[in-house]
Scaffold this motif. Structure first.
Motif, PDB file in Angstrom:
ATOM      1  N   GLY A 248       0.395  -1.069   0.199  1.00  0.00           N
ATOM      2  CA  GLY A 248       0.211   0.137  -0.150  1.00  0.00           C
ATOM      3  C   GLY A 248       0.924   0.945  -0.059  1.00  0.00           C
ATOM      4  N   TYR A 249       1.830   1.308   0.605  1.00  0.00           N
ATOM      5  CA  TYR A 249       2.961   2.542   1.182  1.00  0.00           C
ATOM      6  C   TYR A 249       3.590   2.416  -0.788  1.00  0.00           C
ATOM      7  N   LEU A 250       3.708   0.969  -1.173  1.00  0.00           N
ATOM      8  CA  LEU A 250       4.563   1.661  -2.086  1.00  0.00           C
ATOM      9  C   LEU A 250       3.967   1.814  -3.506  1.00  0.00           C
ATOM     10  N   LEU A 251       2.567   1.835  -3.673  1.00  0.00           N
ATOM     11  CA  LEU A 251       1.197   2.484  -4.650  1.00  0.00           C
ATOM     12  C   LEU A 251       0.685   4.325  -4.260  1.00  0.00           C
ATOM     13  N   GLY A 252       0.446   3.824  -2.587  1.00  0.00           N
ATOM     14  CA  GLY A 252       0.212   5.354  -2.052  1.00  0.00           C
ATOM     15  C   GLY A 252       1.242   6.688  -2.242  1.00  0.00           C
ATOM     16  N   GLY A 253       2.453   5.918  -1.970  1.00  0.00           N
ATOM     17  CA  GLY A 253       3.328   6.782  -1.314  1.00  0.00           C
ATOM     18  C   GLY A 253       4.908   7.184  -1.669  1.00  0.00           C
ATOM     19  N   SER A 254       4.776   7.036  -2.686  1.00  0.00           N
ATOM     20  CA  SER A 254       5.453   7.079  -4.102  1.00  0.00           C
ATOM     21  C   SER A 254       6.077   8.518  -4.562  1.00  0.00           C
ATOM     22  N   ILE A 255       5.281   9.942  -4.072  1.00  0.00           N
ATOM     23  CA  ILE A 255       5.123  11.487  -5.043  1.00  0.00           C
ATOM     24  C   ILE A 255       6.602  11.211  -5.003  1.00  0.00           C
ATOM     25  N   LEU A 256       7.573  11.124  -4.063  1.00  0.00           N
ATOM     26  CA  LEU A 256       9.064  11.915  -3.889  1.00  0.00           C
ATOM     27  C   LEU A 256       9.934  11.363  -5.054  1.00  0.00           C
ATOM     28  N   VAL A 257       9.750  10.280  -4.715  1.00  0.00           N
ATOM     29  CA  VAL A 257      10.063   9.733  -6.564  1.00  0.00           C
ATOM     30  C   VAL A 257       9.619   9.343  -7.565  1.00  0.00           C
ATOM     31  N   GLU A 258       8.468   9.284  -7.618  1.00  0.00           N
ATOM     32  CA  GLU A 258       8.106   9.513  -9.240  1.00  0.00           C
ATOM     33  C   GLU A 258       8.135  10.812  -9.733  1.00  0.00           C
ATOM     34  N   THR A 259       8.589  12.562  -8.736  1.00  0.00           N
ATOM     35  CA  THR A 259       8.996  13.526  -8.902  1.00  0.00           C
ATOM     36  C   THR A 259      10.633  13.516  -9.130  1.00  0.00           C
ATOM     37  N   ILE A 260      11.688  12.993  -8.650  1.00  0.00           N
ATOM     38  CA  ILE A 260      12.418  12.682  -9.382  1.00  0.00           C
ATOM     39  C   ILE A 260      13.009  12.011 -10.150  1.00  0.00           C
ATOM     40  N   PHE A 261      12.534  10.571 -10.436  1.00  0.00           N
ATOM     41  CA  PHE A 261      12.218  10.154 -11.683  1.00  0.00           C
ATOM     42  C   PHE A 261      11.679  10.670 -13.011  1.00  0.00           C
ATOM     43  N   ALA A 262      11.127  11.984 -12.947  1.00  0.00           N
ATOM     44  CA  ALA A 262       9.890  12.033 -13.668  1.00  0.00           C
ATOM     45  C   ALA A 262       8.955  10.563 -14.199  1.00  0.00           C
ATOM     46  N   TRP A 263       8.694  10.101 -13.106  1.00  0.00           N
ATOM     47  CA  TRP A 263       8.104   8.928 -13.026  1.00  0.00           C
ATOM     48  C   TRP A 263       6.117   9.056 -13.266  1.00  0.00           C
ATOM     49  N   PRO A 264       5.503   9.675 -14.110  1.00  0.00           N
ATOM     50  CA  PRO A 264       4.604   9.247 -14.438  1.00  0.00           C
ATOM     51  C   PRO A 264       3.229   9.019 -13.843  1.00  0.00           C
TER      52      PRO A 264
END
Lengths: 314, 532
Positions: A248-264
């Protein structure tokens, strides 16, 4: 089957609560989507016109009921900022988040379990201490820091892996290309759960080892490998629960990581939606993440009772 | 005007670590001289967190306009990024005898990218779309964004096939700069797709056309071979949203992109050492503290002067920001033709600052609260900058509590002014695109909410008089002289507490050639090519 049915019935009030929170949060939050859309020097009637188009002039309870009745039919409206259907945005985002989340979960579950078993079977030895240190590092090191260090090492210095994005130019359908892009973010994202899972496996294993049945199995003359299998099955319960929560954390809590990697993914979508006060996207995003959490918990319950039939009888 | 700074999740810790680790591993190369050439793929890492929508007023602030709006479309008058002067665009010439009725002679032989002819009826179609509420294709969402530019327009008509006439409410010599903001789309495409879906199939007359969109990941553009100003030199232009500065820096160093907007400033020395081109140039911009002049202590000009004199703005620019800004003496940047050369500068002088503060009745110092945004590209690097100011002001006894809010909330606060939720604040850290438009002086310092954004409680009848005169002036040179005088009044009154002018920092791979360093926030990509 009835149990499954009951469990789903129980989830309904929770989901209802989530819709209330999702709706209330964006309206408690200061700032208005209109300010992101209409320049400060626009005239009052134009402002009113735009507010009317998005239905933001209706009383809040009416807005909520309207939103809810559409939401249960799977219609989350149009994004205010991007002027495309929210469903379309969420569908793309959740797909990308799942790719990253599942990769990170795979990495953290496998690595965490292997390390935890190694530590548990070698209690007090150097390997145990090493795993403990690694576990502590896992839960203490911020994902974005690890992400940057890995980018420097593997992307900039060694040039092995791309530093951001999901695809290279013109490689949108290439699975290998996607895999190359997912490695660093998945490890960065999954490193915290590795720490949590490995410690949980170790602790759980150590508790099970002390139980009488292990002695009985030894007395029966079972081989070490066979005993390990029994140990793992018994140690698995708390580990599965934790893994479910971590997923659950991995699906919802990845704002930082997604931002750093420009992951859409979903995190990045929510981040930009919050900046724009894009109410329909924020509401639907929170609801989606909340629903995923609830579903994840139900799945974990069932996996638990499948692994340990005693749970079903309680 | 103030929406162009997109919120970005800045990770300065990570960026610092990044810059430290990269030290010493550079292979230095010299920047090649740009001569002749063409082709190549330019990949830009932009600061927006999502691809802008592609209607005639893209979102994601002015950056959306810079990289999408201006690439797909043209206005009647172009604010040339290379020179910051008005150039003929879709109008080959324009005139107005009384500054009230404006005649635009449209450029002949221009076609939209779908082959639709550019003429007065396509111009009127576009104006109807944003101004005529009874028009079938009236689109309030875009109309709202353009009201600030169109509010003076009372009527418009096609005089003949290639002549457009626009009539204003009153004399307005600032109108040409409003015209630079209105872009024109193909009527055929809008009719074909409808208002809502049009943004997914945009068609303009601009230098580039959309080839492919990968949602939230990249926008692929190809040159418009028939572009009326000459086809762009590039083979392909790709835009990638990368909201984090460290992400853009890493992507540049690992060759995923060859053009990075605003990298972390602490990485500038390494970037130079590694042979990348660091591009900076003054453009209309000011990072300032907007003071509440309706209450103490900033109602006293001596306190405002003390505040400004206490900040070592040169040290901030050179050391803290590694040359990504220049010190500011007033809201207008020095390279502008509207810059008031004779206005007083308030140099860094701690002793004088202390004396001024004592004279104003604060011998034991004063405590103030300032609201600030947490991030945003036009907002530069607010966190380290505010800490720097805090330390400097403490030396003369001004103790500042900085309160951080996200950008959207700061916009809301700014709209409401110091009588609203900001009532307990003495100032707000804000960046303004001062001087992008001729009307900026009027909007920011003469007109109060809701017509303008003078929230300071600033009032100077002499300035109001000057602006009225400039607005009615029929002679552009005379108009600019009056405006420069006006900016001088604002500067000597210290109606804004000036800090620095941003320099539009971007970093390019050595292979990127032919760029004319822009003199505005916008950029001309038609001259650029990428060598093999």
């Amino acid at each position: 089957m009835t149990r499954l049915f009951h469990r789903f019935l129980q989830a309904i009030p929770t989901l209802f609560g989530i819709t209330l929170v999702a709706f209330a949060l964006v309206h408690i939050m200061p700032g208005s989507p209109i300010d992101a859309l209409v320049p400060p020097d626009a005239s009052a009637d134009v402002r009113a016109q735009v507010i009317h188009i998005y239905g933001l002039d209706k009383p809040l309870p009416v807005q909520y009921v309207l939103w809810l009745t559409h939401a249960v039919r799977g219609d989350f409206g149009m994004s205010i900022g991007m002027r495309v259907p929210v469903n379309q945005l969420l569908a793309q985002a959740i797909q990308n988040t799942l790719i990253l989340g599942v990769a990170a979960a795979f990495f953290s579950f496998v690595t965490g379990t292997v390390l935890g078993v190694l530590a548990g079977l070698n209690q007090g030895k150097w390997i145990d201490r090493m795993v403990s240190t690694l576990g502590l590092a896992g839960v203490s090191i911020p994902a974005y820091w690890l992400a940057m260090v890995m980018v420097i090492l593997f992307s900039i210095q060694l040039g092995w892996l791309p530093s951001s994005g999901m695809h290279s130019q013109g490689q949108e359908g290439n699975v290998l290309d996607l895999l190359a892009h997912v490695v660093i973010p998945a490890i960065a994202l999954g490193f915290t759960p590795v720490g949590v899972i490995s410690r949980m496996v170790r602790t759980s294993l150590l508790q099970v080892v002390k139980q009488d049945f292990v002695l009985a199995l030894r007395a029966k003359g079972l081989m070490r490998r066979q005993i390990l299998w029994h140990l793992l099955r018994n140690a698995a319960l708390p580990v599965l629960t934790v893994t479910g929560l971590e997923l659950g954390y991995l699906l919802g809590g990845s704002i930082l990581v997604e931002t750093i990697f420009a992951w859409p993914g979903l995190g990045g979508l929510l981040n930009s939606a919050i900046g724009l006060r894009d109410i329909p996207v924020i509401q639907a995003g929170i609801l989606l993440i909340g629903t995923l959490f609830v579903l994840m918990n139900i799945v974990v319950d069932f996996v638990n009772s499948a692994v340990d039939p005693r749970i079903q009888r309680t | 005007m103030k929406k162009w700074m997109r919120k970005s999740l800045s990770c300065s810790v990570a960026a610092t670590v990044l810059s430290l680790l990269v030290v010493g591993c550079g292979n230095s190369a010299s920047t090649p001289e740009s001569k002749q050439g063409s082709g190549g793929t330019l990949i830009i890492g932009a600061t927006f967190s999502n691809l802008p929508n592609m209607d005639v007023y893209p979102d994601q602030g002015y950056e959306g306009r810079r990289f999408v709006g201006n690439q797909l479309y043209d206005p009647l008058i172009i604010d040339n990024p290379n020179t910051n002067s008005f150039d003929p665009g879709l109008a080959s010439s324009w005139e107005s005898k009384d500054m009230k009725v404006w005649t635009f002679h449209l450029r002949s032989g221009v076609k939209f990218q779908d082959g639709t002819a550019w003429n007065a009826s396509s111009a009127v179609f576009n104006l109807d779309r944003i101004l005529n509420k009874n028009f079938q294709y009236y689109y309030p969402q875009v109309a709202a964004l353009l009201t600030a530019r169109t509010k003076e327009i009372t009527s418009y008509q096609a005089i003949d096939d290639m002549t457009l006439e626009i009539t204003l409410k009153e004399q307005d010599s600032f109108f040409p700069s409003d015209v630079t903001q209105i872009l024109f789309a193909s009527p055929t495409a809008i009719q074909k797709y409808g208002n809502d879906d049009y943004q997914n199939h945009p068609v303009g007359t601009g230098p580039f056309a959309v080839a492919k969109v990968v949602p939230r990941q990249e926008l692929d553009l190809v040159p418009n071979k028939d572009y009326w100003r000459g086809a762009p030199k590039l083979d392909q232009l790709i835009l990638k949203p990368m909201s984090d500065p460290a992400t853009r820096y890493a992507a540049l160093l690992s060759s995923q992109i060859n053009w990075a907007e605003v990298p972390p400033t602490e990485t500038i020395p390494q970037i130079k050492q590694k042979g990348f081109q660091v591009v900076t140039k003054p453009y209309p911009h000011i990072w300032a503290i907007v003071p509440d002049m309706s209450k103490p202590p900033f109602n006293d000009k001596r306190v405002r002067e003390a505040f400004v004199r206490a900040i070592d703005r040169k040290a901030m620019s050179d050391q803290l920001l590694n040359g990504a800004s220049i010190p500011a003496d007033g809201p207008m940047y020095p390279e502008s033709n509207l810059y008031p050369k004779d206005a007083p500068a308030f140099d860094y002088n701690l002793d004088l600052a202390k004396q001024l503060l004592t004279a104003a009745g604060y011998p034991n110092g004063v405590t103030i609260a300032v609201n600030m945004p947490s991030s945003g590209s036009g907002n530069m690097w607010p966190l380290p900058m505010s800490e720097f100011i805090q330390q400097q002001e403490a030396k003369i006894g001004i103790n500042i509590t900085f309160r951080t809010y996200d950008w959207n909330q700061i916009i809301t606060q700014y709209r409401a002014g110091f009588s609203g939720p900001m009532a307990d604040a003495n100032g707000i850290a804000y960046s303004l695109a001062s001087g992008t438009l001729l009307g900026d002086l009027e909007t920011s310092f003469v007109l109060k909410e809701p017509q303008g954004s003078d929230i300071m409680g600033y009032d100077n009848p002499q300035l109001d008089q000057l602006v009225r005169q400039a607005k009615a002036s029929t002679d552009p040179a005379g108009r600019d002289k009056l405006l420069a005088q006006g900016w001088g009044i604002v500067q000597s009154d210290i109606a804004l507490l000036p800090v620095v002018h941003d320099l539009n920092l971007r970093v390019l791979s050595p292979k990127v050639q032919g760029l004319v360093t822009p003199a505005t926030w916008f950029v001309d990509l038609t001259t650029v090519w990428v060598s093999k």
